[in-house]
Design an enzyme around this catalytic site. Structure first.
Site, PDB file in Angstrom:
ATOM      1  N   LYS A 163       0.842  -1.195   0.000  1.00 49.30           N
ATOM      2  CA  LYS A 163       0.000   0.000   0.000  1.00 49.30           C
ATOM      3  C   LYS A 163       0.883   1.254   0.000  1.00 49.30           C
ATOM      4  O   LYS A 163       0.661   2.176  -0.748  1.00 49.30           O
ATOM      5  CB  LYS A 163      -0.913  -0.039   1.236  1.00 49.30           C
ATOM      6  CG  LYS A 163      -1.843   1.144   1.345  1.00 49.30           C
ATOM      7  CD  LYS A 163      -2.796   0.986   2.513  1.00 49.30           C
ATOM      8  CE  LYS A 163      -3.562   2.294   2.730  1.00 49.30           C
ATOM      9  NZ  LYS A 163      -4.446   2.258   3.887  1.00 49.30           N
TER      10      LYS A 163
ATOM     11  N   GLU B 275      10.563  -4.688   4.581  1.00 46.33           N
ATOM     12  CA  GLU B 275      10.662  -6.090   4.166  1.00 46.33           C
ATOM     13  C   GLU B 275      10.355  -6.223   2.672  1.00 46.33           C
ATOM     14  O   GLU B 275      11.059  -6.912   1.922  1.00 46.33           O
ATOM     15  CB  GLU B 275       9.678  -6.961   4.954  1.00 46.33           C
ATOM     16  CG  GLU B 275       9.963  -7.071   6.440  1.00 46.33           C
ATOM     17  CD  GLU B 275       9.340  -5.955   7.278  1.00 46.33           C
ATOM     18  OE1 GLU B 275       8.962  -4.890   6.714  1.00 46.33           O
ATOM     19  OE2 GLU B 275       9.246  -6.125   8.511  1.00 46.33           O
TER      20      GLU B 275
ATOM     21  N   GLY C 143      -4.750  -1.925   5.066  1.00 49.71           N
ATOM     22  CA  GLY C 143      -3.948  -3.037   4.548  1.00 49.71           C
ATOM     23  C   GLY C 143      -4.585  -4.390   4.850  1.00 49.71           C
ATOM     24  O   GLY C 143      -4.692  -5.264   3.991  1.00 49.71           O
ATOM     25  N   ARG C 144      -5.046  -4.559   6.096  1.00 49.59           N
ATOM     26  CA  ARG C 144      -5.590  -5.871   6.499  1.00 49.59           C
ATOM     27  C   ARG C 144      -6.990  -6.128   5.957  1.00 49.59           C
ATOM     28  O   ARG C 144      -7.564  -7.180   6.204  1.00 49.59           O
ATOM     29  CB  ARG C 144      -5.539  -6.018   8.029  1.00 49.59           C
ATOM     30  CG  ARG C 144      -6.184  -4.877   8.800  1.00 49.59           C
ATOM     31  CD  ARG C 144      -5.785  -4.916  10.273  1.00 49.59           C
ATOM     32  NE  ARG C 144      -6.291  -3.773  11.025  1.00 49.59           N
ATOM     33  CZ  ARG C 144      -5.659  -2.616  11.142  1.00 49.59           C
ATOM     34  NH1 ARG C 144      -4.514  -2.406  10.511  1.00 49.59           N
ATOM     35  NH2 ARG C 144      -6.176  -1.643  11.871  1.00 49.59           N
TER      36      ARG C 144
ATOM     37  N   GLU D 251      -4.336  -6.506  15.001  1.00 46.85           N
ATOM     38  CA  GLU D 251      -3.872  -5.183  14.576  1.00 46.85           C
ATOM     39  C   GLU D 251      -5.038  -4.183  14.644  1.00 46.85           C
ATOM     40  O   GLU D 251      -4.837  -2.987  14.818  1.00 46.85           O
ATOM     41  CB  GLU D 251      -3.290  -5.249  13.147  1.00 46.85           C
ATOM     42  CG  GLU D 251      -2.331  -4.108  12.850  1.00 46.85           C
ATOM     43  CD  GLU D 251      -1.596  -4.258  11.514  1.00 46.85           C
ATOM     44  OE1 GLU D 251      -2.237  -4.156  10.460  1.00 46.85           O
ATOM     45  OE2 GLU D 251      -0.363  -4.466  11.532  1.00 46.85           O
TER      46      GLU D 251
ATOM     47  N   HIS E  69      -4.053 -32.794  19.018  1.00 48.52           N
ATOM     48  CA  HIS E  69      -2.940 -33.605  19.542  1.00 48.52           C
ATOM     49  C   HIS E  69      -1.776 -32.728  19.971  1.00 48.52           C
ATOM     50  O   HIS E  69      -0.645 -33.203  20.078  1.00 48.52           O
ATOM     51  CB  HIS E  69      -2.511 -34.629  18.486  1.00 48.52           C
ATOM     52  CG  HIS E  69      -3.613 -35.602  18.202  1.00 48.52           C
ATOM     53  ND1 HIS E  69      -3.765 -36.776  18.896  1.00 48.52           N
ATOM     54  CD2 HIS E  69      -4.663 -35.524  17.345  1.00 48.52           C
ATOM     55  CE1 HIS E  69      -4.849 -37.408  18.463  1.00 48.52           C
ATOM     56  NE2 HIS E  69      -5.410 -36.665  17.523  1.00 48.52           N
TER      57      HIS E  69
ATOM     58  N   LYS F 267       9.522   0.040  13.873  1.00 49.80           N
ATOM     59  CA  LYS F 267      10.040   0.372  12.536  1.00 49.80           C
ATOM     60  C   LYS F 267      11.054   1.511  12.640  1.00 49.80           C
ATOM     61  O   LYS F 267      12.122   1.470  12.024  1.00 49.80           O
ATOM     62  CB  LYS F 267       8.905   0.837  11.623  1.00 49.80           C
ATOM     63  CG  LYS F 267       7.951  -0.236  11.165  1.00 49.80           C
ATOM     64  CD  LYS F 267       7.000   0.358  10.128  1.00 49.80           C
ATOM     65  CE  LYS F 267       5.784  -0.507   9.894  1.00 49.80           C
ATOM     66  NZ  LYS F 267       4.786   0.090   9.014  1.00 49.80           N
TER      67      LYS F 267
HETATM   68  O1  F6P Z   1       3.304  -2.487   9.715  1.00 46.37           O
HETATM   69  C1  F6P Z   1       1.979  -2.883   9.630  1.00 46.37           C
HETATM   70  C2  F6P Z   1       1.458  -2.655   8.259  1.00 46.37           C
HETATM   71  O2  F6P Z   1       1.331  -1.305   8.018  1.00 46.37           O
HETATM   72  C3  F6P Z   1       0.140  -3.372   8.030  1.00 46.37           C
HETATM   73  O3  F6P Z   1      -0.941  -2.665   8.509  1.00 46.37           O
HETATM   74  C4  F6P Z   1       0.161  -3.567   6.568  1.00 46.37           C
HETATM   75  O4  F6P Z   1      -0.766  -4.526   6.151  1.00 46.37           O
HETATM   76  C5  F6P Z   1       1.592  -3.979   6.359  1.00 46.37           C
HETATM   77  O5  F6P Z   1       2.321  -3.206   7.270  1.00 46.37           O
HETATM   78  C6  F6P Z   1       2.129  -3.809   4.977  1.00 46.37           C
HETATM   79  O6  F6P Z   1       2.080  -2.492   4.557  1.00 46.37           O
HETATM   80  P1  F6P Z   1       2.243  -2.107   3.037  1.00 46.37           P
HETATM   81  O7  F6P Z   1       1.153  -2.746   2.271  1.00 46.37           O
HETATM   82  O8  F6P Z   1       2.151  -0.607   3.009  1.00 46.37           O
HETATM   83  O9  F6P Z   1       3.596  -2.588   2.583  1.00 46.37           O
END
Ligand code: F6P
Length: 564
Positions: A210, A216, A271-272, A357, A388, A516
């Site tokens: 987004k 990452e 995002g979620r 979240e 189990h 972060k």
């Molecule tokens: O750090 C949390 C977050 O902002 C989530 O809410 C989001 O889904 C994820 O990181 C990834 O963010 P992006 O889609 O901006 O890379």
């Protein structure tokens, strides 16, 4: 004079629930079922192909009545309308919350800041469908004119969990000639393992972010790009192999992705909650436009239900209110989500982000710290493997952990030879949790065996199950795209319901920011001269490396020594 809003626990509806709790907290569900054989009929709701049975909960009709009164007092119906009507309910970010618009099936315009959201959504999704169909038909060709065989989704959080979970859940609907890979971790072992067997000529990367700034994702996207260029050695070939989904079009362009390969999303999609948008591009490629539309349709049907059904008969509202009942009155700290369907194996991981979240907050929308418990710890695993492993604690541990069991009546990809055995476990577990086994039953059982009296007396306490442990069962007819869309939307709206009761903002996530920021400052020091305690001028006060504690500096120094 403006009146202070009354705090949640002072509301008469809350206090009525507190009083009711003190009356029924020790009542056993075994007795409730014995006294009233219509519990299942009273406490279950069917919506299309989903049955929601909530009769194995520590509730009476009065409990539901009181919970519904609380929801009305918290203006849940008005807040539902506010969300659907594009009011900026995400107050801390000044944004509307419109994942429901992504699956809206009507032609009615929905205006936000002068723009018709539905028109924007349809335009963008049609572009994404076009690409998806080209890849599926073999019309999207790589730089050597070969069709794509492997799709690598690079993203994290909502840009990963939803697409991966759905692609796995709908595997019987996935085009068998295509392989899907999801890369989220910063540990390069993941991307290295994914890339190792791949051929750049037939691989398509979807960079999903987004913000297009997430560490990452940017690391992994750069690694993928470098891998591609190291083998192909020609930047002009990237356009056939890299596409992006983002609100940050400029950043995607500077990364080197062609305009026509960038799909937009909007700040009003969290995002979620974003798998319904072009973030779901890998799902669209996997199952095709027709089935993706079914996924949207299933979710949209739940949206209509959430908006129009009476709260006492409204599945997501009931799920949310039952969660509040245990969280705030029984003081339950955790919930478990236990799918019995193999293809839902990533569903608990997906829900962890959606729920934790969203509702892991300790400040109300008013800005005041709340004095009651908000979102629970959510964990889960496939049912049988879980039985189990950790179900022991669910049955006999000291903690009360309400569970949601999810099962499908029919297995669409097999011949159902395991199905009765599988379902017998589903029903047995919730029955055992509810009923338990009392001392008399344990004694009777042991006395029919060969143990002497002393051995029986010693064993009895260990073999008693208190029972009275609550569960909801969500029984789907089959795991189709439409039913999966409904299931996800039920949980989204459950989370919304709880956010409204707890008076928190379920749509921001400031809690992920501090880590972060600190990682940025630490990385700077790790990559500088290897001196963990060196201070850097540009660091903000709170991130300043000279403020670091001895544990962090010690660990950094140890790492630097080991690394070199
Ligand atoms: O750090 C949390 C977050 O902002 C989530 O809410 C989001 O889904 C994820 O990181 C990834 O963010 P992006 O889609 O901006 O890379």
């Amino acid at each position: 004079m403006s009146q202070q809003p009354i705090s949640l626990m002072e509301m008469p509806e809350w206090q009525a629930l507190q009083q009711h709790f003190s009356e029924i907290q020790n009542k056993h569900m075994r007795d409730m079922f014995a006294e009233d054989d219509s519990r299942f009929d009273q406490f279950s709701v069917e919506l299309n192909e989903i049955l929601f049975d909530y009769s194995k909960n520590r509730i009476t009709k009065e409990t539901i009545g009181l919970l519904v009164e609380l929801a009305h007092a918290c203006e849940l119906p008005q807040q539902i309308d506010a969300m659907f009507d594009a009011k900026k309910i995400n107050a801390t970010e000044g944004r509307a919350v419109l994942h429901t618009a992504l699956r809206n099936q009507t032609d009615q315009p929905l205006v936000l800041d002068g723009e018709d959201v539905h028109h924007q959504v349809r335009t963008e999704i049609e572009r994404a469908y076009q690409l998806a169909e080209q890849v599926r038909n073999g019309d999207w060709l790589g730089y050597t004119n070969k069709p794509i065989t492997d799709i690598v989704n690079i993203g994290i959080g909502g840009s990963y969990l939803g697409p991966q979970m759905v692609t796995e859940a709908l595997s019987p609907f996935v085009k068998p000639t295509l392989n899907f890979h999801f890369v989220a971790n910063l540990d390069e072992n993941q991307i290295d393992d994914v890339l190792a067997p791949l051929d750049p000529e037939t691989t398509l990367f979807i960079v999903c972010s987004k913000t297009f700034t997430t560490q990452e994702t940017m690391f992994n996207a750069n690694t993928a790009r470098n891998w591609f260029l190291s083998l192909v050695n020609d930047k002009s070939k990237l356009s056939k192999h890299f596409v992006a989904v983002s609100t940050n079009i400029e950043a995607a362009k500077s990364f080197g992705i062609n305009d026509q390969n960038i799909f937009s999303m909007w700040d009003w999609v969290g995002g979620r909650y974003s798998m319904w948008s072009a973030i779901g591009l890998s799902i669209m490629i996997a199952i095709g436009k027709q089935q993706f539309e079914q996924l949207l349709k299933g979710a949209s049907e739940v949206d209509q239900h959430f908006r129009s059904a009476e709260l006492a008969n409204n599945i997501p509202a009931l799920m949310g209110l039952l969660g509040v009942w245990y969280n705030n009155f029984f003081d339950a700290q955790a919930i478990a989500v236990l799918p019995y369907s193999q293809h839902l194996h990533r569903f608990p991981a997906y829900l962890q982000q959606a729920d934790m979240e969203s509702n892991g907050k300790s400040v109300a929308l008013s800005g005041k710290r709340i004095n009651y418990s908000s979102g629970p710890v959510l964990f889960g695993e496939l049912g049988n493997p879980g039985q189990h492993a950790f179900y022991q604690l669910l049955h006999q541990g000291t903690k009360l952990i309400p569970i949601d069991v999810i099962a499908t009546a029919r297995n669409i990809s097999g011949d159902n030879k395991h199905q009765d055995a599988l379902m017998s476990n589903v029903f047995a577990q919730t029955e055992a949790l509810m009923k338990g086994k009392n001392e008399q039953e344990v004694r009777q059982e042991l006395e029919s065996g060969s143990l002497n009296q002393e051995a029986i007396d010693n064993l009895v306490p260990h073999k008693i199950f208190e029972g009275n442990r609550p569960s909801n069962t969500l029984l789907l007819q089959a795991l189709t795209p439409s039913n999966l869309g409904s299931l996800i939307a039920l949980y989204e709206h459950k989370i919304f319901t709880q956010g409204i009761i707890w008076k928190i903002n379920s749509f921001d996530q400031w809690g992920v920011e501090l880590g972060k920021q600190l990682a940025q400052s630490i990385l700077k020091d790790l990559s500088a001269d290897g001196n963990a305690s060196s201070s850097s001028d540009s660091d903000s006060e709170s991130n300043n490396s000279s403020n670091r504690d001895s544990s962090t500096t010690g660990l950094m120094s140890h790492y630097i020594n080991q690394r070199n």
